[in-house]
Motif scaffolding. Structure first.
Motif, short mmCIF file in Angstrom:
data_model
loop_
_atom_site.label_atom_id
_atom_site.label_comp_id
_atom_site.label_asym_id
_atom_site.label_seq_id
_atom_site.Cartn_x
_atom_site.Cartn_y
_atom_site.Cartn_z
N ASP A 138 0.86 -1.18 0.00
CA ASP A 138 0.00 0.00 0.00
C ASP A 138 0.90 1.23 0.00
O ASP A 138 1.98 1.20 0.58
N ASP A 139 0.46 2.28 -0.64
CA ASP A 139 1.26 3.50 -0.69
C ASP A 139 1.05 4.40 0.54
O ASP A 139 1.79 5.35 0.75
N ASP A 140 0.08 4.07 1.36
CA ASP A 140 -0.27 4.90 2.52
C ASP A 140 0.37 4.32 3.79
O ASP A 140 -0.06 3.26 4.28
N PRO A 141 1.39 4.99 4.34
CA PRO A 141 2.06 4.47 5.54
C PRO A 141 1.11 4.29 6.73
O PRO A 141 1.29 3.36 7.52
N ALA A 142 0.10 5.13 6.85
CA ALA A 142 -0.85 5.01 7.96
C ALA A 142 -1.66 3.71 7.83
O ALA A 142 -1.89 3.02 8.83
N ILE A 143 -2.06 3.37 6.63
CA ILE A 143 -2.80 2.12 6.40
C ILE A 143 -1.89 0.92 6.67
O ILE A 143 -2.31 -0.05 7.29
N LEU A 144 -0.64 1.01 6.21
CA LEU A 144 0.31 -0.08 6.46
C LEU A 144 0.47 -0.31 7.97
O LEU A 144 0.45 -1.46 8.42
N ARG A 145 0.61 0.77 8.74
CA ARG A 145 0.78 0.64 10.19
C ARG A 145 -0.47 0.07 10.85
O ARG A 145 -0.40 -0.83 11.69
N LEU A 146 -1.64 0.60 10.47
CA LEU A 146 -2.91 0.15 11.05
C LEU A 146 -3.12 -1.34 10.81
O LEU A 146 -3.44 -2.10 11.73
N VAL A 147 -2.95 -1.77 9.57
CA VAL A 147 -3.19 -3.17 9.21
C VAL A 147 -2.16 -4.07 9.91
O VAL A 147 -2.52 -5.12 10.45
N ALA A 148 -0.89 -3.66 9.93
CA ALA A 148 0.14 -4.46 10.59
C ALA A 148 -0.16 -4.61 12.08
O ALA A 148 -0.04 -5.71 12.63
N GLN A 149 -0.59 -3.53 12.71
CA GLN A 149 -0.90 -3.57 14.14
C GLN A 149 -2.09 -4.50 14.41
O GLN A 149 -2.02 -5.39 15.23
N ARG A 150 -3.16 -4.29 13.67
CA ARG A 150 -4.40 -5.05 13.92
C ARG A 150 -4.24 -6.53 13.60
O ARG A 150 -4.64 -7.39 14.36
N LEU A 151 -3.61 -6.82 12.45
CA LEU A 151 -3.43 -8.22 12.08
C LEU A 151 -2.36 -8.88 12.94
O LEU A 151 -2.45 -10.07 13.24
N GLY A 152 -1.36 -8.11 13.35
CA GLY A 152 -0.37 -8.62 14.28
C GLY A 152 -1.00 -9.02 15.60
O GLY A 152 -0.64 -10.05 16.19
N ASP A 153 -1.97 -8.23 16.05
CA ASP A 153 -2.70 -8.56 17.28
C ASP A 153 -3.47 -9.87 17.14
O ASP A 153 -3.77 -10.52 18.14
N PHE A 197 -12.65 -5.04 11.07
CA PHE A 197 -11.67 -6.02 10.59
C PHE A 197 -12.22 -7.43 10.50
O PHE A 197 -11.59 -8.30 9.91
N GLU A 198 -13.37 -7.71 11.08
CA GLU A 198 -13.90 -9.07 11.09
C GLU A 198 -14.06 -9.67 9.68
O GLU A 198 -13.64 -10.80 9.45
N PRO A 199 -14.67 -8.95 8.73
CA PRO A 199 -14.78 -9.53 7.38
C PRO A 199 -13.41 -9.82 6.76
O PRO A 199 -13.22 -10.85 6.12
N LEU A 200 -12.44 -8.93 6.98
CA LEU A 200 -11.10 -9.15 6.45
C LEU A 200 -10.45 -10.36 7.12
O LEU A 200 -9.80 -11.17 6.45
N LEU A 201 -10.66 -10.51 8.40
CA LEU A 201 -10.11 -11.68 9.11
C LEU A 201 -10.70 -12.98 8.58
O LEU A 201 -9.99 -13.99 8.45
N GLU A 202 -11.98 -12.97 8.23
CA GLU A 202 -12.61 -14.16 7.65
C GLU A 202 -12.01 -14.47 6.27
O GLU A 202 -11.75 -15.64 5.96
N ILE A 203 -11.80 -13.44 5.47
CA ILE A 203 -11.20 -13.62 4.15
C ILE A 203 -9.79 -14.19 4.30
O ILE A 203 -9.41 -15.11 3.58
N LEU A 204 -9.03 -13.66 5.24
CA LEU A 204 -7.67 -14.15 5.46
C LEU A 204 -7.67 -15.62 5.90
O LEU A 204 -6.88 -16.43 5.40
#
Length: 144
Positions: free
Chosen positions: A11-26, A110-117
């Motif tokens: 992703d080109d947006d550093p804020a999105i990269l951080r948010l997704v990394a944090q949430r999925l890391g959790d 994030f629940e729908p994304l977690l299901e997709i993952l």
């Protein structure tokens, strides 16, 4: 999740990269964040990630073209497109070019994304088992 699953996120947006990394890391995922779409093939190769989150609209890269590139490199990589562009074309073009799914930004839930993952990793595991069975059958045939 029993084991650490690796996700490559482009992703080109550093804020999105951080948010997704944090949430999925959790959630127990290992997230490799990549803000440089030009590095996608080398990062994909180095990480051996089987699932990729990919932004469609980036200023210096077309996510749909990157999707095609990823699929040419390794058709088994499960690519989940992320986009703020809510259109029928973005959905259809993503699916036509081999995306596993498409999820809309901003990611408020994030629940729908977690299901997709979870589905994507189950799919990669089924393919891994099938390839292992094929390898075993070939070995047995070679011994006979």
């Amino acid at each position: 999740m029993n084991e650490k699953h690796t996700i490559l996120h482009i992703d080109d947006d550093p804020a999105i990269l951080r948010l997704v990394a944090q949430r999925l890391g959790d959630e127990g995922y290992e997230v490799i964040s990549c803000g440089d779409p030009d590095a996608i093939e080398s990062v994909l190769h180095a990480s051996n990630a089987r699932v990729c989150l990919l932004d469609i609209a980036m200023p210096h890269a077309d996510g749909l073209e990157l999707l095609k590139e990823i699929k040419r490199y390794d058709g088994g990589v499960q690519v989940i497109m992320l986009t703020g562009l809510v259109s029928m074309n973005s959905v259809l073009d993503s699916l036509r070019n081999g995306a596993e799914a498409l999820h809309f930004k901003p990611i408020l839930d994030f629940e729908p994304l977690l299901e997709i993952l979870a589905d994507s990793f189950r799919k990669t595991e089924r393919w891994r088992k099938t390839l292992e069975e094929l390898r075993q059958r070939r070995a047995q045939t070679a011994l006979a």
